[in-house]
Design an enzyme around this catalytic site. Structure first.
Site, PDB file in Angstrom:
ATOM      1  N   ASP A   1       0.842  -1.199   0.000  1.00 29.19           N
ATOM      2  CA  ASP A   1       0.000   0.000   0.000  1.00 29.19           C
ATOM      3  C   ASP A   1       0.870   1.239   0.000  1.00 29.19           C
ATOM      4  O   ASP A   1       2.039   1.199   0.383  1.00 29.19           O
ATOM      5  CB  ASP A   1      -0.907   0.015   1.235  1.00 29.19           C
ATOM      6  CG  ASP A   1      -0.097   0.013   2.521  1.00 29.19           C
ATOM      7  OD1 ASP A   1       0.180   1.101   3.060  1.00 29.19           O
ATOM      8  OD2 ASP A   1       0.279  -1.086   2.995  1.00 29.19           O
TER       9      ASP A   1
ATOM     10  N   ASP B   1       1.377   4.651   1.919  1.00 30.02           N
ATOM     11  CA  ASP B   1       1.014   5.059   3.265  1.00 30.02           C
ATOM     12  C   ASP B   1       0.128   6.296   3.242  1.00 30.02           C
ATOM     13  O   ASP B   1       0.099   7.056   2.261  1.00 30.02           O
ATOM     14  CB  ASP B   1       2.274   5.304   4.098  1.00 30.02           C
ATOM     15  CG  ASP B   1       2.090   4.898   5.543  1.00 30.02           C
ATOM     16  OD1 ASP B   1       1.594   3.782   5.783  1.00 30.02           O
ATOM     17  OD2 ASP B   1       2.430   5.694   6.436  1.00 30.02           O
TER      18      ASP B   1
END
Length: 269
Positions: A209, A211
């Protein structure tokens, strides 16, 4: 204890690595002075080598990052003969150009955890060098094992946060502003405990992902992290297999032999 030859290499990772092994896999229950490890250790053959596998969060992911029995995990591996460890892990990216599916082999670490048991030496005045927290030889093996599906970077700084919550946007912007590339919850104290036990250790980080503080990122969710990790599991395991095959020695390298000339208060297992 089993009569199976002791493995010198180990992988600490998630449940997706169980099928690394063939029909020769054996399970070992190891008790340590620091309690039981997160799960029994599986020993099998990978690329012709005996390799131990330990799921750091337990077989059913029952341990959160701040409750993992890190000292028991590392002691148990050392006690069965392990001297070199690859540690695949999921990370958030602090760079917009390192998106999900990117692999990084960190060379530096920043500890932002708190309250975790992080040493075996509560007495005796024992100090270990940790300027370079990851084994250069294992890092080189991992960096040379790239697969086409996963772009790889051979240096990165990983900041390890306490968890189990994800970072605020302000924290994320702060980390990125320091020039750090990755954020993780489990890389410390695992790495320093390996050094204290004179085991080579290298993290292999898979970005799941962006952040929260990145302009192009949204708030991170557990479901999305797990889904992204699973999506890239096949090529990621191929990379780790290649790294295992690329290791040219099964002994602790000189740079990770931390206690030369030092009298320890107890013998290492």
């Amino acid at each position: 204890m089993s009569s199976v030859p002791g493995p010198a290499l180990a992988i600490i990772g998630g449940s997706g690595f169980y099928d690394f092994f063939g029909d020769d896999a054996t399970t070992l229950e190891i008790e340590t002075p620091y309690g039981m490890p997160a799960a029994p250790i599986t020993v099998g053959t990978v690329e012709g080598r005996r390799v131990a596998f330990l799921p750091r969060h337990g077989r059913k992911h029952e341990y959160s990052p701040h409750t993992v029995p890190y000292r028991a995990n590392m002691w148990a591996l050392r006690s069965i003969g392990v001297r070199r460890i690859f540690a695949p892990c999921a990370v958030g990216s602090l760079r917009a150009d390192w998106g999900p599916g990117t692999v990084a082999v960190p060379d530096q670490l920043v500890d932002r955890t708190s309250g975790r048991e992080q040493t075996y030496f509560d007495n005796g005045g024992i100090h270990v060098s940790f300027a370079d927290p990851y084994c250069a030889e294992l890092r080189a093996a991992a960096a040379a094992s790239a697969v086409p599906e996963l772009p790889l970077h051979d240096t990165a700084t990983m900041v390890v946060v306490q968890g189990p919550r994800f970072s605020t946007r302000a924290e994320s912007r702060w980390f990125a502003g320091q020039g750090w590339e990755l954020v993780n919850m489990t890389g410390y104290p695992e790495s320093v405990l390996a050094r204290e036990l004179e085991m080579c250790y290298a993290a292999i980080a898979l970005v799941t992902d962006l952040d929260a503080g990145l302009e192009s990122g949204d708030g991170v969710s557990t479901a999305a992290v797990f889904a992204e990790f699973e999506r890239n599991m096949v090529p990621f395991k191929t990379l780790v297999r290649r790294a295992v095959a690329a290791v040219d020695s099964e002994q602790t390298c000189p740079d990770c032999t931390a206690h030369a000339g030092v009298a320890l208060p107890f013998e290492l297992p």
